[in-house]
Motif scaffolding. Structure first.
Motif, PDB file in Angstrom:
ATOM      1  N   VAL A 190       0.856  -1.188   0.000  1.00 56.36           N
ATOM      2  CA  VAL A 190       0.000   0.000   0.000  1.00 56.36           C
ATOM      3  C   VAL A 190       0.894   1.241   0.000  1.00 56.36           C
ATOM      4  O   VAL A 190       1.682   1.451   0.917  1.00 56.36           O
ATOM      5  N   GLU A 191       0.775   2.030  -1.049  1.00 53.72           N
ATOM      6  CA  GLU A 191       1.622   3.211  -1.225  1.00 53.72           C
ATOM      7  C   GLU A 191       0.960   4.507  -0.774  1.00 53.72           C
ATOM      8  O   GLU A 191       1.648   5.511  -0.574  1.00 53.72           O
ATOM      9  N   SER A 192      -0.339   4.529  -0.614  1.00 52.84           N
ATOM     10  CA  SER A 192      -1.048   5.742  -0.211  1.00 52.84           C
ATOM     11  C   SER A 192      -0.530   6.216   1.147  1.00 52.84           C
ATOM     12  O   SER A 192      -0.351   5.413   2.069  1.00 52.84           O
ATOM     13  N   SER A 193      -0.321   7.513   1.288  1.00 56.71           N
ATOM     14  CA  SER A 193       0.194   8.056   2.546  1.00 56.71           C
ATOM     15  C   SER A 193      -0.771   7.832   3.710  1.00 56.71           C
ATOM     16  O   SER A 193      -0.352   7.773   4.860  1.00 56.71           O
ATOM     17  N   VAL A 194      -2.057   7.697   3.419  1.00 56.14           N
ATOM     18  CA  VAL A 194      -3.050   7.447   4.467  1.00 56.14           C
ATOM     19  C   VAL A 194      -3.393   5.967   4.595  1.00 56.14           C
ATOM     20  O   VAL A 194      -4.290   5.596   5.349  1.00 56.14           O
ATOM     21  N   GLY A 195      -2.696   5.125   3.848  1.00 61.92           N
ATOM     22  CA  GLY A 195      -2.994   3.702   3.875  1.00 61.92           C
ATOM     23  C   GLY A 195      -4.284   3.411   3.128  1.00 61.92           C
ATOM     24  O   GLY A 195      -4.630   4.114   2.185  1.00 61.92           O
ATOM     25  N   LEU A 196      -4.983   2.392   3.560  1.00 65.75           N
ATOM     26  CA  LEU A 196      -6.256   2.043   2.922  1.00 65.75           C
ATOM     27  C   LEU A 196      -7.388   2.606   3.785  1.00 65.75           C
ATOM     28  O   LEU A 196      -8.146   1.891   4.441  1.00 65.75           O
ATOM     29  N   HIS A 197      -7.443   3.939   3.843  1.00 62.45           N
ATOM     30  CA  HIS A 197      -8.429   4.665   4.634  1.00 62.45           C
ATOM     31  C   HIS A 197      -9.012   5.774   3.778  1.00 62.45           C
ATOM     32  O   HIS A 197      -8.460   6.134   2.745  1.00 62.45           O
TER      33      HIS A 197
ATOM     34  N   THR B 175     -12.673   4.337  -2.900  1.00 64.20           N
ATOM     35  CA  THR B 175     -12.445   3.989  -4.308  1.00 64.20           C
ATOM     36  C   THR B 175     -12.250   2.485  -4.465  1.00 64.20           C
ATOM     37  O   THR B 175     -12.777   1.866  -5.391  1.00 64.20           O
ATOM     38  N   PHE B 176     -11.517   1.877  -3.541  1.00 62.06           N
ATOM     39  CA  PHE B 176     -11.263   0.434  -3.552  1.00 62.06           C
ATOM     40  C   PHE B 176     -12.586  -0.333  -3.464  1.00 62.06           C
ATOM     41  O   PHE B 176     -12.854  -1.231  -4.258  1.00 62.06           O
ATOM     42  N   VAL B 177     -13.435   0.054  -2.503  1.00 62.36           N
ATOM     43  CA  VAL B 177     -14.721  -0.631  -2.296  1.00 62.36           C
ATOM     44  C   VAL B 177     -15.647  -0.425  -3.493  1.00 62.36           C
ATOM     45  O   VAL B 177     -16.309  -1.368  -3.933  1.00 62.36           O
ATOM     46  N   GLN B 178     -15.705   0.776  -4.028  1.00 65.07           N
ATOM     47  CA  GLN B 178     -16.558   1.043  -5.189  1.00 65.07           C
ATOM     48  C   GLN B 178     -16.139   0.193  -6.385  1.00 65.07           C
ATOM     49  O   GLN B 178     -16.990  -0.340  -7.103  1.00 65.07           O
ATOM     50  N   THR B 179     -14.845   0.068  -6.597  1.00 65.01           N
ATOM     51  CA  THR B 179     -14.351  -0.754  -7.705  1.00 65.01           C
ATOM     52  C   THR B 179     -14.695  -2.223  -7.480  1.00 65.01           C
ATOM     53  O   THR B 179     -15.153  -2.908  -8.391  1.00 65.01           O
ATOM     54  N   ALA B 180     -14.483  -2.702  -6.263  1.00 63.87           N
ATOM     55  CA  ALA B 180     -14.796  -4.106  -5.948  1.00 63.87           C
ATOM     56  C   ALA B 180     -16.293  -4.376  -6.080  1.00 63.87           C
ATOM     57  O   ALA B 180     -16.700  -5.435  -6.584  1.00 63.87           O
TER      58      ALA B 180
ATOM     59  N   ALA C  59      -5.281  -3.409  -7.288  1.00 65.18           N
ATOM     60  CA  ALA C  59      -3.857  -3.236  -6.967  1.00 65.18           C
ATOM     61  C   ALA C  59      -3.383  -1.839  -7.377  1.00 65.18           C
ATOM     62  O   ALA C  59      -2.614  -1.193  -6.654  1.00 65.18           O
ATOM     63  N   ALA C  60      -3.855  -1.355  -8.504  1.00 58.40           N
ATOM     64  CA  ALA C  60      -3.462  -0.019  -8.974  1.00 58.40           C
ATOM     65  C   ALA C  60      -3.963   1.070  -8.019  1.00 58.40           C
ATOM     66  O   ALA C  60      -3.266   2.059  -7.789  1.00 58.40           O
ATOM     67  N   ILE C  61      -5.136   0.875  -7.439  1.00 58.98           N
ATOM     68  CA  ILE C  61      -5.689   1.873  -6.516  1.00 58.98           C
ATOM     69  C   ILE C  61      -4.800   2.042  -5.287  1.00 58.98           C
ATOM     70  O   ILE C  61      -4.511   3.145  -4.864  1.00 58.98           O
ATOM     71  N   VAL C  62      -4.361   0.934  -4.709  1.00 57.61           N
ATOM     72  CA  VAL C  62      -3.552   1.012  -3.483  1.00 57.61           C
ATOM     73  C   VAL C  62      -2.085   1.297  -3.765  1.00 57.61           C
ATOM     74  O   VAL C  62      -1.329   1.588  -2.838  1.00 57.61           O
TER      75      VAL C  62
END
Length: 85
Positions: free
Chosen positions: A8-15, A21-26, A79-82
């Motif tokens: 996970v590369e986002s500075s805020v993690g998966l939050h 965005t992750f949930v909407q895509t899934a 994977a691209a999102i995170v």
């Protein structure tokens, strides 16, 4: 069952926004998708509360699983999102 291990590369993690965005895509995918930290039980990738409860932070590895038609494509999108810093 297809799988991706992603840092996970986002500075805020998966939050917050990345989690939404992750949930909407899934949720758009008509297949079962789970996500979790290595060594912990996976949760539904379609549940914002479950994703937030994982408490995934920047630099941590997550494992995303999908089962069904188009699993590889959905996993690539997630994977691209995170992976975005």
């Amino acid at each position: 069952m297809a799988e991706r291990k992603v840092i996970v590369e986002s500075s805020v993690g998966l939050h917050a926004r990345p989690a939404a965005t992750f949930v909407q895509t899934a949720a758009k995918a008509p297949i079962d998708i789970t996500v979790g930290k290595p060594g912990r039980p996976p949760v539904s990738a379609k549940s914002i509360l479950s994703i937030l409860a994982l408490d995934v932070r920047n630099g941590e590895v997550i494992v995303i699983h999908a089962d069904g038609d188009g699993a590889d494509q959905v996993l690539d999108e997630l994977a691209a999102i995170v992976s975005v810093p």
